[in-house]
Design an enzyme around this catalytic site. Structure first.
Site, short mmCIF file in Angstrom:
data_model
loop_
_atom_site.label_atom_id
_atom_site.label_comp_id
_atom_site.label_asym_id
_atom_site.label_seq_id
_atom_site.Cartn_x
_atom_site.Cartn_y
_atom_site.Cartn_z
CB SER A 1 99.55 -46.71 26.30
OG SER A 1 98.96 -47.98 26.40
CB SER B 1 95.94 -48.29 27.23
OG SER B 1 96.65 -47.66 28.27
CE LYS C 1 99.68 -49.76 23.65
NZ LYS C 1 98.57 -49.85 24.63
#
Length: 479
Positions: free
Chosen positions: A160, A184, A85
């Site tokens: 996210s 997220s 990520k």
């Protein structure tokens, strides 16, 4: 979206690991298939960014093959391609946070989670896309653009960890890391029909960090297409670190046998829409109740229950905590006033709101949070697990920044439509989003299962039992 031509890419990560170690195929062959799949799929979804040079990656795969040839292995992730990520530092590989201000930033060291994944044998091939600074559950930014939903390219992937979820759903990755502040790991998992887990507070320590005492609302964690893979990656990521005094030091492991768990008699408290407090798009509650019926079919008792405390004060306390923590992340970028023009308005709103925040107000919000934690503990006196929808809306138009309304209810902040995910976060509880089902027009939704403090393993066991009953949902591939 096509099913991969290479059958190895359809395997769960634990099966890929077993096949590599038994030499059914090589690390090089897996890398070649992965890169071919990325070439095929990623231009449409934009999930993987900062992809490394193919020849360098193949050389690393060869090194991993040579280790296996002499009987050596780093661990269960040995030779498995991973994209990290784009909020987590990766040595020698851009970490942009989705911000134009960080477009060319290359860290000199890996973050702790990345170190642990590499130590277990993962080959880092690139990054997965995120919203700017990870804010807002819609993965778009000015550096790489928008990540599109695996099941409908016109819709948001969530965030996210949106890039991670889409990379999993489209078989570009077999397991993925992410992080969760306000859903997220859970929201994008729900919107892409995979599993995402927010571990217990302190289970996965995050380093580097500027604060080791207060910043506990965000945590890294795993995402996967199977609960077994979810558990194995959590086992790799978890573990006490002395630099982080609030990290858990209970010696818990997550690489055991999940199948021996008997779900009969498990008591699940269904919180629904909190008696009408949370606005919900049509069809979400129905799909989640269908998911709960699968657990009931496994012998679980499912009861509709009330939260038992007023949710609006919890939201107001959440806003105080969130703006304080987000502002501390944004503040260094505003030391140069000219940077303000390069920061998205939602991040600036969080920062500007925090400028009016007093120590007294933060302490009062902390007391409210403490009361809420104690109240959530009381719900576990009668139930083993709590359940909520993972999201309040279906995946929305990717051209929108965020939903302005849910039905007739106007959203008063850019994240009010995500309120359903704050309860596990604010109480420090583990939560797994499991695939619940689909809307009439084929959009995915998830169900949050929330466990007791520190009860990550019990929650994984229940999610695994659910997985066995939800195969029809899980087999529904992106169209």
């Amino acid at each position: 979206m096509s099913i991969p031509n290479a059958p190895m890419l359809c395997l769960p990560a634990h099966a890929v690991s077993a096949a590599l170690h038994s030499k059914q195929f090589s690390c090089r062959e897996l890398m070649q298939a992965t890169l071919a799949r990325i070439d095929e799929v990623n231009p449409a979804v934009n999930a993987i960014v900062s992809l490394r040079d193919a020849q360098q990656l193949l050389a690393e795969a060869d090194t991993h093959d040579a280790m296996l040839a002499r009987g050596a292995s780093k661990g269960w992730l040995h030779g498995i391609p991973q994209a990290i990520k784009d909020l987590s530092p990766t040595e020698g590989l851009r970490t942009t946070l989705g911000s134009p201000l960080m477009r060319d930033f290359v860290p000199k060291a890996d973050g702790l989670m990345v170190q642990r994944m590499k130590a277990a044998g993962a080959i880092v091939i690139g990054k997965t896309n995120v919203p700017e600074f990870g804010l807002g559950s819609h993965s778009f930014n000015e550096v790489f653009g928008v990540t599109r939903n695996a099941y409908d390219l016109t819709r948001s992937a969530g965030g996210s960890s949106g890039g991670a979820a889409v990379a999993l759903a489209t078989h570009m990755l077999c397991v993925a890391d992410g992080s969760d502040f306000m859903g997220s790991l859970r929201n994008p998992a729900a919107w892409n029909n995979v599993f995402g887990m927010r571990p217990s507070q302190g289970r996965v320590p995050m380093w580097p960090t500027s604060d080791v005492w207060v910043n506990q609302l965000s945590t890294e964690g795993p995402m996967a297409r199977s609960v077994r893979d979810l558990a194995l990656l959590l086992d790799t990521q978890a573990g006490h670190d002395p630099r982080l005094p609030l990290s858990l030091n209970d010696g818990a492991r997550f690489n055991g046998e999940l199948g021996g768990f008997d779900p009969r008699g498990q008591r699940i408290g269904w919180l629904g829409d909190l008696n009408g407090y949370l606005p919900m798009a049509p069809g979400i509650l129905q799909v989640c109740e269908e998911a709960l019926a699968r657990l009931a079919g496994q012998g679980c008792g499912v009861d509709a229950i009330a939260l038992g405390t007023a949710p609006e004060p919890v939201w107001q306390a959440w806003l105080v905590w969130r703006r304080a923590l987000v502002a501390s992340r944004i503040e260094p970028f505003l030391l140069q006033p000219k940077n303000r023009a390069l920061i998205k308005p939602e991040a600036l709103w969080e920062y500007d709101q925090a400028q009016q925040l007093s120590g007294h107000e933060f302490t009062r919000a902390s007391v409210q949070r403490s009361h809420f934690h104690q109240h959530m503990l009381s719900l576990f006196e009668h139930h083993d697990v709590l359940a909520l929808p993972t999201a309040q809306v279906w995946p929305f138009d990717a051209a929108e920044r965020w939903p302005q309304h849910i039905g007739s209810k106007a959203m008063d902040t850019y994240h009010r439509w995500m309120e359903v995910v704050i309860y596990a976060t604010f109480a420090g509880l583990p939560s797994i989003s499991v695939p619940a089902g689909f809307s009439a027009d084929g959009l995915p939704m998830g169900l949050q299962l929330i466990g007791r403090p520190g009860g990550d393993w019990a929650l994984l066991q229940l999610a695994h039992a659910y997985e066995q009953a939800a195969q029809q949902v899980l087999r529904r591939a992106p169209a």
